[in-house]
Design an enzyme around this catalytic site. Structure first.
Site, PDB file in Angstrom:
ATOM      1  N   CYS A  16       0.828  -1.198   0.000  1.00 17.59           N
ATOM      2  CA  CYS A  16       0.000   0.000   0.000  1.00 17.59           C
ATOM      3  C   CYS A  16       0.865   1.251   0.000  1.00 17.59           C
ATOM      4  O   CYS A  16       0.362   2.351  -0.167  1.00 17.59           O
ATOM      5  CB  CYS A  16      -0.954  -0.014   1.180  1.00 17.59           C
ATOM      6  N   ALA A  46     -17.181   9.619  -1.528  1.00 19.43           N
ATOM      7  CA  ALA A  46     -17.060   9.585  -0.069  1.00 19.43           C
ATOM      8  C   ALA A  46     -15.736   9.000   0.375  1.00 19.43           C
ATOM      9  O   ALA A  46     -15.510   8.833   1.561  1.00 19.43           O
ATOM     10  CB  ALA A  46     -18.208   8.786   0.519  1.00 19.43           C
ATOM     11  N   SER A  47     -14.851   8.680  -0.533  1.00 30.61           N
ATOM     12  CA  SER A  47     -13.584   8.016  -0.198  1.00 30.61           C
ATOM     13  C   SER A  47     -13.793   6.795   0.675  1.00 30.61           C
ATOM     14  O   SER A  47     -13.033   6.535   1.597  1.00 30.61           O
ATOM     15  CB  SER A  47     -12.636   8.958   0.565  1.00 30.61           C
ATOM     16  N   ASP A  89     -11.643  -4.766   2.319  1.00 33.61           N
ATOM     17  CA  ASP A  89     -12.578  -3.662   2.062  1.00 33.61           C
ATOM     18  C   ASP A  89     -14.030  -4.112   2.133  1.00 33.61           C
ATOM     19  O   ASP A  89     -14.912  -3.342   2.487  1.00 33.61           O
ATOM     20  CB  ASP A  89     -12.290  -3.040   0.688  1.00 33.61           C
TER      21      ASP A  89
END
Lengths: 343, 196
Positions: A16, A46-47, A89
């Site tokens: 990342c 909205a990220s 996620d």
């Protein structure tokens, strides 16, 4: 695999830490058209961690994608980490992953044994998570990259956004921080076996177990802590409406990460995160090594959960049964000048 | 002084290389890196360990960071020299600094203009004459630094006759056109004058 060339020699910055920085990214996304379909419950404005698309009254679809260059020198371990990271996620949205597709970039000159090992690692994690691998796509590239596009399902009424915490909620973090710094130290041969093993174990750990515990509790918001580091992810959670108070003494940190931060074994991404964050918090009173931990990019990091205060301890106990390193790290407070304050 | 080439190397390699060189006894070390983030990480290490820190940006993607300590970490960074009275006026009549190799001269001038952005107090006025006017025209590598100076209150003036002679009147990218009378008065009234 000892006589194989190192997979790390083919990448400049992995995991990342290779993400396009938050400042650059928001600029790029600003020009894209917004969806007109109101079944898109959560989009990129909205990220949030993943997209959520309503299928019907009861169910919504979660869709997410994650891939990156290697951050470890073992193809199999890298595959496992990439898969755990991609699935995370979906868990962070309160959903269950069901289907995944591989994304692979691989140099033509490298041995395909490495590619096989990488995909095998990914497949192991998918099996552990109960996710079906439906296929994938691969291209030749001068640098190895691997990850997955993941589809999940979630009860429409139980979608967990990342930016809806309530004042008074307690904050839980389910995995220790410092993975980016430990990997940076490892890259220059200065990480102990113990520190590296702890970091790698954390990165391969699925957030599934912690996520499943959330269902029985009054959780108001959830995100996973990845490449932008804890402070940036936390400030995305708070937005402009609320602030957070962090108890730095209860932050879970990987063994020796603070020592390596003290030796300036830092990542470029961590500094980009710090630059992006600007003055949303005043870290000058913190020990510099601790401030670095707060900006350190995590790969396949833990869940950051905002939960009703009277339930926080009970949720923590539940989560700790499978993720013993989880901690309560702070609380949500009314909005103030600084998004994050420290005690 | 040792120079370590860390171009293309990801963090934390530049910090580790610099650190090792200094701990091995080098009194000072210059590390070449290709991005501003690496410069920031080196600065953090220098500040934390009490090493003097100096930066020269040699090109868009090349930064030379010098960490020095004479074998002993300094208690604090050496303060930049300050002028006793008045901010300087700088007269620049060439697009190179010094005489000799042209490429080196242009590089030195770029580095000098960059260093002006760190001067305390900052220059009051920069006057560009003859070949120096190229530095304030489109395509000049120094425009970014000159803009920083302008943002800090510095006035920039370029000789109109010179711009016209070189066919650069339409290419002025920063500052104002000035005539010889203005330049002459500026030179006469300058508290402190630096002529390059």
């Amino acid at each position: 695999m000892k006589d194989q060339p190192s997979i790390l020699s083919h990448c400049t910055s992995g995991g990342c830490g290779a993400k396009i920085g938050p400042d650059a990214l928001s600029g790029l996304l600003a020009g894209l058209p917004r969806a007109a379909d109101d079944r898109l419950l959560v989009g990129f404005d909205a990220s949030d961690d993943a997209a959520v698309y309503q299928l019907n009254g009861a169910q919504s679809l979660i869709s997410t994608i994650d891939f990156f260059p290697p951050m470890v020198d073992n193809a199999h371990t890298f595959g496992r980490i990439a898969a755990a990271n991609a699935l995370s996620d979906v868990y962070a949205m309160g959903g269950t992953p069901v289907l995944a597709l591989n994304i692979v970039c691989f140099p033509e000159a490298l041995s395909t044994d490495m590619l096989v090992e990488m995909l095998a690692g990914g497949a192991e994690i998918l099996a552990e998570a109960g996710v079906s691998l439906g296929g994938g796509h691969s291209v030749y590239d001068k640098e190895i990259k691997y990850g997955l596009a993941v589809t999940g399902l979630v009860d429409t009424a139980r979608v967990l956004r990342n930016n809806t915490p309530r004042v008074g909620d307690m904050l839980l973090l389910t995995k220790p921080l410092g993975a980016g710094i430990v990997l940076a130290a490892s890259r220059v041969g200065m990480a102990s076996d113990n520190a590296l093993r702890a970091a790698l174990d954390g990165m391969q750990r699925l957030n599934k177990y912690a996520a499943e515990k959330m269902a029985a509790f009054d959780v108001s918001a959830c995100t996973d802590v990845t490449g932008f580091g804890l402070l940036v992810h936390l400030s995305e959670m708070c937005g402009k409406a609320v602030s957070a108070k962090l108890d730095t003494s209860s932050l879970p940190v990987l063994p020796e990460a603070l020592a390596y931060a003290g030796e300036y074994l830092l990542t470029a991404a961590g500094q980009r995160n710090r630059n992006h964050f600007g003055s949303r918090a005043d870290v000058s009173a913190l020990p510099p090594a601790l401030a670095e931990i707060l900006f350190d990019p995590q790969t396949s990091g833990g869940l950051l959960i905002s939960v009703a205060p009277q339930q926080a301890q009970a949720l923590l106990c539940e989560i700790q049964r499978d993720d013993p390193l989880a901690r309560i790290i702070g609380e949500i407070i009314p909005g103030q000048a600084h998004t994050v304050a420290f005690i | 002084m040792k120079t370590i080439d860390m171009l293309g190397k990801p963090c934390p390699m530049p910090v580790v290389a610099a650190s090792r060189a200094l701990q091995d006894g080098e009194s000072a070390v210059t590390v070449l890196v290709d991005n501003a983030i690496a410069v920031e990480n080196l600065r953090k290490m220098a500040d934390g360990r009490g090493y003097a820190f100096a930066l020269v940006q040699r090109a868009k993607d090349e930064f030379a960071v010098t960490l020095g300590g004479d074998g002993q970490p300094l208690a604090q960074e050496q303060p930049l020299p300050t002028t006793a009275s008045g901010a300087p006026t700088v007269l620049i009549s060439k697009d190179q600094l010094g005489e000799g190799d042209e490429t080196l001269g242009k590089m030195l001038m770029k580095g000098y203009l960059f260093s002006l952005t760190a001067l305390t107090p900052p220059p009051k006025t920069l006057l560009f004459l003859n070949g120096g006017v190229r530095l304030v025209c489109e395509g000049s590598a120094a425009l970014g630094d000159l803009q920083t100076l302008v943002d800090g209150g510095c006035a920039i003036h370029a000789c109109g006759t010179c711009l016209n002679y070189y066919g650069l009147t339409e290419s002025l990218a920063i500052g104002q056109v000035a005539d010889m009378l203005f330049i002459s008065q500026s030179l006469a009234q300058a508290d402190r004058l630096i002529t390059l």
